[in-house]
Design a protein around this motif. Structure first.
Motif, PDB file in Angstrom:
ATOM      1  N   GLN A 196       0.828  -1.202   0.000  1.00  0.00           N
ATOM      2  CA  GLN A 196       0.000   0.000   0.000  1.00  0.00           C
ATOM      3  C   GLN A 196       0.862   1.251   0.000  1.00  0.00           C
ATOM      4  O   GLN A 196       0.575   2.222  -0.702  1.00  0.00           O
ATOM      5  CB  GLN A 196      -0.901   0.000   1.229  1.00  0.00           C
ATOM      6  CG  GLN A 196      -1.936  -1.119   1.226  1.00  0.00           C
ATOM      7  CD  GLN A 196      -2.781  -1.093   2.471  1.00  0.00           C
ATOM      8  OE1 GLN A 196      -3.126  -0.029   2.955  1.00  0.00           O
ATOM      9  NE2 GLN A 196      -3.098  -2.254   2.995  1.00  0.00           N
ATOM     10  N   ALA A 197       1.925   1.241   0.781  1.00  0.00           N
ATOM     11  CA  ALA A 197       2.788   2.413   0.889  1.00  0.00           C
ATOM     12  C   ALA A 197       3.417   2.750  -0.448  1.00  0.00           C
ATOM     13  O   ALA A 197       3.420   3.895  -0.884  1.00  0.00           O
ATOM     14  CB  ALA A 197       3.875   2.171   1.936  1.00  0.00           C
TER      15      ALA A 197
ATOM     16  N   PRO B 225      18.420   5.053   0.570  1.00  0.00           N
ATOM     17  CA  PRO B 225      17.746   5.618   1.749  1.00  0.00           C
ATOM     18  C   PRO B 225      16.333   6.097   1.463  1.00  0.00           C
ATOM     19  O   PRO B 225      15.464   6.036   2.328  1.00  0.00           O
ATOM     20  CB  PRO B 225      18.652   6.780   2.165  1.00  0.00           C
ATOM     21  CG  PRO B 225      19.441   7.122   0.945  1.00  0.00           C
ATOM     22  CD  PRO B 225      19.641   5.812   0.245  1.00  0.00           C
ATOM     23  N   ARG B 226      16.067   6.562   0.235  1.00  0.00           N
ATOM     24  CA  ARG B 226      14.717   7.005  -0.096  1.00  0.00           C
ATOM     25  C   ARG B 226      13.737   5.827  -0.031  1.00  0.00           C
ATOM     26  O   ARG B 226      12.616   5.945   0.468  1.00  0.00           O
ATOM     27  CB  ARG B 226      14.688   7.624  -1.494  1.00  0.00           C
ATOM     28  CG  ARG B 226      13.339   8.229  -1.852  1.00  0.00           C
ATOM     29  CD  ARG B 226      13.253   8.622  -3.306  1.00  0.00           C
ATOM     30  NE  ARG B 226      14.313   9.530  -3.706  1.00  0.00           N
ATOM     31  CZ  ARG B 226      14.450   9.999  -4.943  1.00  0.00           C
ATOM     32  NH1 ARG B 226      13.607   9.622  -5.881  1.00  0.00           N
ATOM     33  NH2 ARG B 226      15.431  10.814  -5.251  1.00  0.00           N
ATOM     34  N   MET B 227      14.179   4.673  -0.532  1.00  0.00           N
ATOM     35  CA  MET B 227      13.327   3.496  -0.498  1.00  0.00           C
ATOM     36  C   MET B 227      13.054   3.053   0.936  1.00  0.00           C
ATOM     37  O   MET B 227      11.925   2.717   1.304  1.00  0.00           O
ATOM     38  CB  MET B 227      13.989   2.359  -1.283  1.00  0.00           C
ATOM     39  CG  MET B 227      13.089   1.166  -1.495  1.00  0.00           C
ATOM     40  SD  MET B 227      11.792   1.487  -2.705  1.00  0.00           S
ATOM     41  CE  MET B 227      12.748   1.434  -4.231  1.00  0.00           C
ATOM     42  N   VAL B 228      14.073   3.066   1.766  1.00  0.00           N
ATOM     43  CA  VAL B 228      13.917   2.642   3.156  1.00  0.00           C
ATOM     44  C   VAL B 228      12.974   3.573   3.908  1.00  0.00           C
ATOM     45  O   VAL B 228      12.093   3.130   4.649  1.00  0.00           O
ATOM     46  CB  VAL B 228      15.287   2.590   3.867  1.00  0.00           C
ATOM     47  CG1 VAL B 228      15.110   2.359   5.364  1.00  0.00           C
ATOM     48  CG2 VAL B 228      16.143   1.484   3.269  1.00  0.00           C
ATOM     49  N   GLN B 229      13.143   4.875   3.720  1.00  0.00           N
ATOM     50  CA  GLN B 229      12.275   5.848   4.389  1.00  0.00           C
ATOM     51  C   GLN B 229      10.828   5.643   4.022  1.00  0.00           C
ATOM     52  O   GLN B 229       9.930   5.688   4.874  1.00  0.00           O
ATOM     53  CB  GLN B 229      12.701   7.271   4.025  1.00  0.00           C
ATOM     54  CG  GLN B 229      13.861   7.799   4.849  1.00  0.00           C
ATOM     55  CD  GLN B 229      14.108   9.266   4.552  1.00  0.00           C
ATOM     56  OE1 GLN B 229      13.882   9.742   3.447  1.00  0.00           O
ATOM     57  NE2 GLN B 229      14.566   9.995   5.548  1.00  0.00           N
ATOM     58  N   LEU B 230      10.567   5.436   2.749  1.00  0.00           N
ATOM     59  CA  LEU B 230       9.205   5.224   2.278  1.00  0.00           C
ATOM     60  C   LEU B 230       8.562   4.052   3.005  1.00  0.00           C
ATOM     61  O   LEU B 230       7.469   4.165   3.555  1.00  0.00           O
ATOM     62  CB  LEU B 230       9.209   4.967   0.779  1.00  0.00           C
ATOM     63  CG  LEU B 230       7.918   4.366   0.191  1.00  0.00           C
ATOM     64  CD1 LEU B 230       6.771   5.353   0.308  1.00  0.00           C
ATOM     65  CD2 LEU B 230       8.135   3.942  -1.244  1.00  0.00           C
TER      66      LEU B 230
END
Length: 258
Positions: free
Chosen positions: A34-35, A64-69
């Protein structure tokens, strides 16, 4: 899952699956889907649509962008993330709010999610440790960049992160998971990050003359991101255009007229 799910298809399927997901205590994998679907619709699809008039965006999304999401939207935790050698996808591993193990693959460019695998039962939650995006942020301050993998080593209480040093050389950095302190740095034999990442990241002014040769001018509202710049300009016909410019090569990745 046999076929890669496009973002639009995922969103449609998840609308019907949401009640079931809630009934199953919001498994990390369901929330992960969903995210990414929601974020794709709200932000990443903008990259493809808005900057797709002349060129499709082809750069790999940053680790890091993928992990934050995933973590901000799911409430779960990513413990391992690895970019594939062909740069096509990230392999994620982690656990949900109940400590169940989950793994998935995410297309490194489009964000399409596939191969979601959920473990059964509960697993032992790792002890106190620093989130991956914080680890990467701190390592960046020490001059390391463009990470292609970060793996949690629970027995040792460490992360092993692979990226590039200031000279563009691949290195493995061992970091204390508890506080993010650097414990050791060794040369890495392999590196799966995109080829352009090995170049030097330049300030926008370095690429200005090259853009002017392409008949762009009047650069304003320059915004710096991990590996590209967003900037407003005028094209050769004097039209207002927003450019996405690679910070490593100066290439115009896409344009949007407004």
């Amino acid at each position: 899952m046999k076929k890669i799910l496009a973002a639009s298809g995922m969103a449609f399927m998840l609308l019907g699956a949401a009640p079931a997901a809630q009934a199953q205590n919001n498994l990390f994998g369901d929330i992960l889907a969903q995210a990414i679907a929601a974020h794709l619709e709200a932000r990443w699809s903008d990259d493809d649509r808005n900057y797709g008039h002349h060129e499709r965006v082809t750069q790999v999304r940053s680790l890091p962008r993928m992990v934050q999401l995933v973590e901000n939207r799911s409430g779960g935790r990513v413990t391992d993330i690895v970019l594939s050698p062909n740069n096509r996808f990230y392999k994620l591993e982690g656990f949900d709010r109940q400590g169940r193990p989950v793994s998935a693959k995410v297309d490194a460019r489009t964000g399409a999610l596939y191969d979601i695998s959920r473990g059964r039962g509960h697993v032992h939650r790792p002890g106190r440790f620093t989130p991956i995006d914080h680890i990467v942020r701190d390592l960046t301050r020490h001059g390391y960049r463009n990470f292609d993998r970060v793996v949690y080593q629970e027995r040792q209480g460490t992360y092993l992160a692979r990226g590039l040093d200031r000279r563009g050389r691949p290195v493995n950095v061992k970091v204390a998971a508890r506080n993010g302190h650097i414990l050791a740095v060794k040369p890495a034999r392999n590196y799966n990050g995109p080829a352009y990442a090995k170049g030097e990241r330049r300030q926008f002014k370095h690429w200005r003359s090259g853009l002017q040769k392409q008949h762009y001018s009047r650069f304003t509202q320059i915004k710096s991101h991990e590996d590209y710049y967003d900037v407003r300009a005028r094209d050769r016909q004097g039209r207002n255009v927003q450019l996405k410019v690679c910070a490593y090569t100066g290439k115009v990745l896409g344009t949007q007229y407004y």
